[in-house]
Design a protein around this motif. Structure first.
Motif, short mmCIF file in Angstrom:
data_model
loop_
_atom_site.label_atom_id
_atom_site.label_comp_id
_atom_site.label_asym_id
_atom_site.label_seq_id
_atom_site.Cartn_x
_atom_site.Cartn_y
_atom_site.Cartn_z
N GLY A 142 21.94 35.77 48.30
CA GLY A 142 22.19 34.16 48.48
C GLY A 142 23.90 33.90 48.17
N ILE A 143 23.87 32.84 48.71
CA ILE A 143 25.54 32.44 48.49
C ILE A 143 25.59 32.49 46.80
CG2 ILE A 143 27.03 30.48 48.78
CD1 ILE A 143 26.43 31.81 51.47
N ALA A 144 24.85 31.86 45.97
CA ALA A 144 24.96 31.72 44.65
C ALA A 144 25.19 33.06 44.05
CB ALA A 144 23.86 31.26 43.97
N ARG A 145 24.74 34.24 44.40
CA ARG A 145 25.13 35.59 44.04
C ARG A 145 26.31 36.17 44.33
NH1 ARG A 145 21.35 41.02 44.65
NH2 ARG A 145 22.69 42.32 43.30
N VAL A 146 26.80 35.89 45.76
CA VAL A 146 28.17 36.18 46.09
C VAL A 146 29.13 35.44 45.29
CG1 VAL A 146 29.60 35.90 48.16
CG2 VAL A 146 27.25 36.65 48.46
N LEU A 147 28.91 34.11 45.06
CA LEU A 147 29.89 33.30 44.28
C LEU A 147 29.99 33.72 42.84
CD1 LEU A 147 29.28 29.62 45.57
CD2 LEU A 147 31.02 31.22 46.06
N SER A 148 28.90 34.26 42.47
CA SER A 148 28.82 34.68 41.06
C SER A 148 29.58 36.10 40.81
CB SER A 148 27.43 34.98 40.42
OG SER A 148 27.38 35.69 39.15
N ILE A 149 29.47 36.77 41.89
CA ILE A 149 30.21 38.19 41.86
C ILE A 149 31.61 37.94 42.01
CG2 ILE A 149 30.54 40.05 43.39
CD1 ILE A 149 27.46 39.96 44.19
N ARG A 150 31.97 36.90 42.69
CA ARG A 150 33.43 36.67 42.87
C ARG A 150 34.05 36.09 41.69
NH1 ARG A 150 34.59 33.62 48.37
NH2 ARG A 150 36.72 34.71 48.32
N SER A 151 33.33 35.30 41.01
CA SER A 151 33.75 34.83 39.85
C SER A 151 33.81 36.13 38.55
CB SER A 151 32.71 33.65 39.16
OG SER A 151 33.14 33.30 37.85
N PHE A 152 32.97 36.91 38.59
CA PHE A 152 32.85 37.78 37.70
C PHE A 152 34.07 38.74 37.82
CE2 PHE A 152 32.07 42.31 36.58
CZ PHE A 152 31.44 42.08 35.32
N ALA A 153 34.33 39.10 39.14
CA ALA A 153 35.47 40.02 39.55
C ALA A 153 36.72 39.23 39.08
CB ALA A 153 35.43 40.05 40.75
N ARG A 154 37.03 38.03 39.56
CA ARG A 154 38.34 37.23 39.09
C ARG A 154 38.55 37.30 37.55
NH1 ARG A 154 37.36 33.57 42.33
NH2 ARG A 154 36.09 32.04 40.95
N ASN A 155 37.36 36.84 36.72
CA ASN A 155 37.51 37.05 35.12
C ASN A 155 37.79 38.50 34.57
OD1 ASN A 155 37.15 34.23 34.96
ND2 ASN A 155 35.02 34.25 34.88
N PHE A 156 37.07 39.39 35.39
CA PHE A 156 37.25 40.91 34.68
C PHE A 156 38.54 41.14 35.11
CE2 PHE A 156 36.93 45.28 35.23
CZ PHE A 156 36.21 45.75 34.46
N LYS A 157 39.29 40.89 36.25
CA LYS A 157 40.67 41.54 36.55
C LYS A 157 41.54 40.57 35.50
CE LYS A 157 39.81 42.43 41.20
NZ LYS A 157 39.98 41.81 42.54
N ARG A 158 41.34 39.34 35.19
CA ARG A 158 42.11 38.63 34.38
C ARG A 158 42.11 39.06 32.93
NH1 ARG A 158 39.99 33.28 34.54
NH2 ARG A 158 38.92 33.83 32.68
N MET A 159 41.23 39.58 32.57
CA MET A 159 40.80 40.35 31.00
C MET A 159 41.34 41.65 30.93
SD MET A 159 36.89 39.01 30.02
CE MET A 159 37.14 39.80 28.42
N PHE A 160 41.43 42.49 31.96
CA PHE A 160 41.79 43.70 31.95
C PHE A 160 42.93 43.98 33.16
CE2 PHE A 160 37.26 43.86 30.65
CZ PHE A 160 37.42 44.58 29.46
N SER A 161 44.09 44.15 32.55
CA SER A 161 45.25 44.32 33.53
C SER A 161 45.49 45.69 33.75
CB SER A 161 46.81 43.45 32.95
OG SER A 161 47.08 44.21 31.68
N SER A 162 45.22 46.64 32.80
CA SER A 162 44.92 47.97 32.93
C SER A 162 43.96 48.71 32.10
CB SER A 162 46.45 48.78 32.97
OG SER A 162 46.69 48.72 31.51
N PHE A 163 43.73 50.00 32.22
CA PHE A 163 42.75 50.52 31.18
C PHE A 163 43.30 51.91 30.46
CE2 PHE A 163 40.62 48.42 34.46
CZ PHE A 163 39.49 47.94 34.00
#
Length: 170
Positions: free
Chosen positions: A1-22
């Motif tokens: 559903g739409i809520a799952r897609v929005l949750s995935i996008r939010s997770f990815a955005r926050n993940f990228k913000r927290m980890f600029s490299s590995f």
């Protein structure tokens, strides 16, 4: 559903913000699905330093093929996100999967890879020490009943226990 897609996008955005490299990590152990953050890990890790272990718990969204009959007839390569999933599988140094079916899907892309199938709930060191309730060993299966789960083995194991005289309830 739409809520799952929005949750995935939010997770990815926050993940990228927290980890600029590995680069500072020796190993990244990452759950799949989600494709977006795993693509990011694959792109940002130092291939010479950071090992990447992918833990495949589902092959969503490709698993939609088993739920919708007419989608089964569409070649996998034409499904949305298959190319991205292939990039994630190809980037992994090792794969842990909850079923041999999921592992086989990843091996379509990268056949020579460190791999392990770890079925959910397989805590063999704990099971023999658990007391039976009411004299019976009670087993429960909670999950989907689809082609990717090895229920034949579960049923065969229960049958073996019954033949050996163990009181089992499944």
């Amino acid at each position: 559903g739409i809520a799952r897609v929005l949750s995935i996008r939010s997770f990815a955005r926050n993940f990228k913000r927290m980890f600029s490299s590995f680069d500072e990590f020796d190993l990244v152990y990452s759950a799949y699905p989600l494709i977006s953050h795993n693509l990011y890990v694959a792109a940002k890790r130092s291939k010479n330093r950071t090992k990447y272990i992918l833990d495949i718990q589902d092959i969503w969204p490709e698993s939609i093929r088993s739920a919708i009959p007419w989608v089964r007839h569409i070649p996998k390569k034409w499904l949305p996100l298959t190319g991205s999933a292939n990039k994630v599988y190809a980037a992994a140094d090792c794969i842990v999967a909850v079923s041999s079916t999921y592992l086989a899907r990843a091996q379509e892309v990268k056949s020579k890879i460190c791999n392990i199938v770890a079925y959910i709930g397989s805590e063999f060191t704990v099971l023999p020490n658990q007391p039976a309730r009411g004299g019976k060993l009670r087993l429960f299966y909670i999950g989907s009943i689809t082609f990717s789960y090895d229920l034949v083995t579960v049923i065969a194991a229960v049958s073996t226990l019954v033949r050996k005289g163990r009181p089992v309830e499944f």
